[in-house]
Enzyme design. Structure first.
Site, PDB file in Angstrom:
ATOM      1  N   TYR A 105      -2.911  -0.833  10.385  1.00  0.00           N
ATOM      2  CA  TYR A 105      -2.894  -1.137   8.949  1.00  0.00           C
ATOM      3  C   TYR A 105      -1.572  -0.697   8.316  1.00  0.00           C
ATOM      4  CZ  TYR A 105      -4.262  -1.021   4.007  1.00  0.00           C
ATOM      5  OH  TYR A 105      -4.327  -1.206   2.646  1.00  0.00           O
ATOM      6  N   SER A 137       0.841  -1.196   0.000  1.00  0.00           N
ATOM      7  CA  SER A 137       0.000   0.000   0.000  1.00  0.00           C
ATOM      8  C   SER A 137       0.875   1.244   0.000  1.00  0.00           C
ATOM      9  CB  SER A 137      -0.903   0.012   1.233  1.00  0.00           C
ATOM     10  OG  SER A 137      -1.548   1.259   1.395  1.00  0.00           O
TER      11      SER A 137
END
Length: 698
Positions: A588, A575
């Protein structure tokens, strides 16, 4: 059902032929996949002259009876086709006749005529079937097949000595039928059966009758052997009995990477595994090695299985390591043996004034491992599966021939002339170029939705076999079904946070396609919380799925990649958050940073094995994203103070390109990384974020 391609109007004849073909081709006892051919003769109106014209409709080259449609029929003018007998130059120039069929086509002619067209056109019968039933080939490949044919059928079925398929064989069968008006068909030595009739129903009935009578004769002889305590394949060898099912399949999964590696020495192959009772019985018997050495007989068989299999002649009680060592020894001997076979055949061809095609590879298409089963290989999953099905046919043929006589396949030189036939080589050259990911097996985690689903879809579209892995097996299976048949994709259950579940999922993948080449660590989830709202459970859940899960999948699949010795790719879907610090995202982003460094670590460790490890850093994938749909989108929208339905637009406007990122864009990056264009790239992270300056890699 008019065959408009050929300009004919005889709907009833074509419909009856197609229906008969589909019935015959759907029964594996009658003929194998793409094996055999059927025909019908009839009259139609010539669209040019308006006059009736006699035509031959016959299954075209490369077609399959079970799935035949009118478009798969070649349509020829019967008078012109039969007139070729007057200009036939003889066996020495046999191959020229296939090209001559093109001058006999009616209209645009439909499908390309096959080598067996002469058999159908020259035989004086309205309907002709040529089939490859196991029972028929067993009689055809028996040492005393001619005598057995008389014993079983009297004068109703006539023996035709072996001859390569072609125009001369058609002349032979036509002459035999003319000389034997009482006959309903024939046994073709080393090959199969042919039957004929005045109606479509009569031809089908006679074909099935020949097969049934051969089956009954073989069954009686097999029963007589059993009553004497004998078996066509000899006694069971101690230690070679089938392993229990769970142990057998675990052993197959452990062996599969090494077996695929040797089968792919000359060219990458996709694999298929078969452990049916028919296979396991042969592998347990005394006569396994000598019968396997004789090879297959029917041309359709050895064109797909090669002339003989590789036998790893070691007891099932051996360890995996001992079996793999025996595999490599057997493979070395197999390659030397096949090279000798090719050189002898090529020398004989040159002595006839022919220049044979180059050797296509010396690796086996069939590998037999006692107690475990059969591994079969091909350029794609369907080819690999069909090769295995054909060797099962060959086992049935050998068992039947040994029950009634002695198995005696056609001579080696004849096999070579079929395998390296100029016509076969021309057929191979006509095949379309392989897709970019052909022969590659992809395992994609979290693939039942969102980015993972888009990746699985793209990889399948580019020619890969795809294992759709997801926590939900039903959803994984549904996505796999959308991608195509089980020859294209399969769905497996995989909880990536569980070592046992990952190991089981990788085992399923290996048994489905023979191995793994391309691993995509995509499974993920996210909880958008601030530091003080993030619980220990929140932290553990995200790290279990993405950090630990990626590690477990890479470790288990990486072992397969190393054991195959074929290189490969591992791609992490990380990401933008792995390098960008944003608010309310501690768990996350931390786990994405973990994944990003795994890419670097594994690139360094696996590079010596030819395995590339790269990552993709998406951002703002809202539409189609499983994570955003699960509540993450609402949380992020609240953080940024925008309506949830506008979140994608918000992300797009903060990028340099002002473009929204979709799952398909991530899939495109994964595909690109796994192509030859990136053959020298490893340890790379590719941003797919439309340009987020704060996340630029430095």
């Amino acid at each position: 059902m008019t065959n408009q391609t050929a300009g004919t109007t005889d709907d009833a004849t074509v419909a009856a032929l197609v229906a008969r073909s589909n019935r015959l081709g759907s029964d594996p006892r009658v003929t194998n996949y793409a094996g055999g051919n059927t025909s019908a003769k009839g009259s139609a109106t010539d669209p040019v002259t308006g006059e009736p014209v006699d035509l031959l409709w016959v299954k075209g080259s490369g077609g399959d009876l079970g799935t035949l449609t009118p478009a798969g029929l070649a349509v020829l003018r019967l008078d012109r086709m039969r007139a070729l007998a007057d200009v036939y130059p003889g066996v020495e120039r046999e191959d020229e006749m296939v090209a001559a069929f093109d001058y006999c086509l009616h209209g645009t002619g439909g499908a390309a005529p096959s080598i067996d067209t002469a058999m159908h056109g020259l035989v004086d019968a309205a309907h002709v079937d040529h089939l490859h039933p196991d029972a028929g080939i067993a009689i055809a490949a028996a040492a005393d097949g001619e005598a057995l044919t008389r014993e079983i059928f009297g004068d109703e079925v006539v023996w035709v000595p072996w001859r390569r398929p072609g125009f001369q064989l058609g002349l032979d069968i036509a002459a035999i039928k003319a000389a034997n008006p009482q006959a309903v068909g024939c046994i073709l030595g080393g090959h199969g059966i042919t039957a004929w009739g005045d109606t479509s129903a009569e031809a089908e009935e006679r074909s099935l009758g020949i097969i049934r009578r051969a089956e009954e004769f073989i069954a009686r002889r097999t029963t007589e052997l059993a009553e004497r305590g004998e078996h066509p394949f000899g006694a069971v060898r101690p230690g070679y009995e089938p392993l229990p099912e769970a142990e057998r399949r675990a052993r197959a999964a452990a062996l599969a990477p090494a077996v695929r590696g040797v089968a792919s020495t000359d060219a990458p192959q996709v694999g298929h595994f078969t452990d049916s009772d028919v296979v396991l019985d042969l592998l347990s018997r005394e006569r396994l090695a000598p019968l396997a050495e004789l090879g297959t007989s029917c041309p359709d068989h050895f064109l797909r299985t090669k002339v003989k299999p590789l036998v790893v002649d070691i007891p099932a009680t051996a360890t995996v390591e001992e079996t793999i060592a025996a595999l490599h020894t057997a493979h070395e001997a197999y390659r030397a043996d096949y090279t000798g076979y090719y050189e002898r055949g090529a020398a004989a061809a040159r002595a006839r004034g022919e220049e044979p095609p180059a050797m296509r590879g010396a690796d086996p298409a069939i590998v037999l491992v006692p107690g475990v089963g059969m591994f079969s290989y091909g350029r794609n999953k369907q080819t690999a599966r069909v090769a295995g099905e054909f060797y099962v046919n060959a086992i049935n043929v050998m068992r039947g021939a040994e029950a009634v006589s002695t198995y005696a396949p056609i001579a080696e030189d004849e096999k070579f002339r079929i395998e390296y036939w100029a016509l076969e080589e021309a057929k191979l050259r006509r095949m379309p170029a392989p897709q970019p990911l052909a022969t590659r097996v992809a395992l994609v985690t979290g693939a039942a939705s969102g980015i993972g689903r888009a990746i699985a879809t793209r990889l399948a579209a580019e020619g890969a076999c795809v294992v759709v892995a997801d926590l939900d097996r039903e959803k994984a299976a549904a996505v796999a079904a959308e991608l195509g048949s089980a020859d294209v994709a399969v769905g497996v259950a995989m909880d990536v946070s569980s070592e046992a579940a990952v190991r089981a999922g990788v085992q399923e993948a290996v048994l489905a396609f023979g191995g793994v080449d391309l691993v995509v660590n995509n499974a993920g989830l996210s909880l958008s919380k601030s530091l003080f709202e993030t619980t220990e459970a929140d932290w553990d859940l995200q790290h279990d799925v993405m950090a630990k899960g990626s590690f477990l999948v890479s470790r288990e699949a990486g072992r397969v990649l190393v054991d195959q010795g074929m290189g490969g790719d591992i791609v992490y879907i990380s990401s933008k958050n792995s390098v960008f610090a944003g608010p309310n995202n501690i768990a996350y982003s931390a786990t994405k940073a973990d994944q990003a460094h795994q890419v670097r670590l594994l690139a360094a460790e696996l590079g010596p094995h030819g395995i590339r490890v790269n990552g993709v850093n998406p951002d703002g994938v809202v539409r189609g994203s499983g994570i955003f749909a699960s509540g993450w989108g609402a949380n992020r929208a609240a953080v940024y103070g925008v309506p949830e339905e506008k979140l994608g637009e918000f992300y797009a406007q903060r990028t340099l390109l002002k473009r929204e990122v979709l799952p398909e864009h991530v899939a495109a990056a994964v595909f690109a990384l796994c192509t030859a264009d990136f053959s020298h790239t490893t340890g790379l992270h590719v941003p797919v974020d439309a340009g987020v300056a704060a996340a630029f890699l430095r």
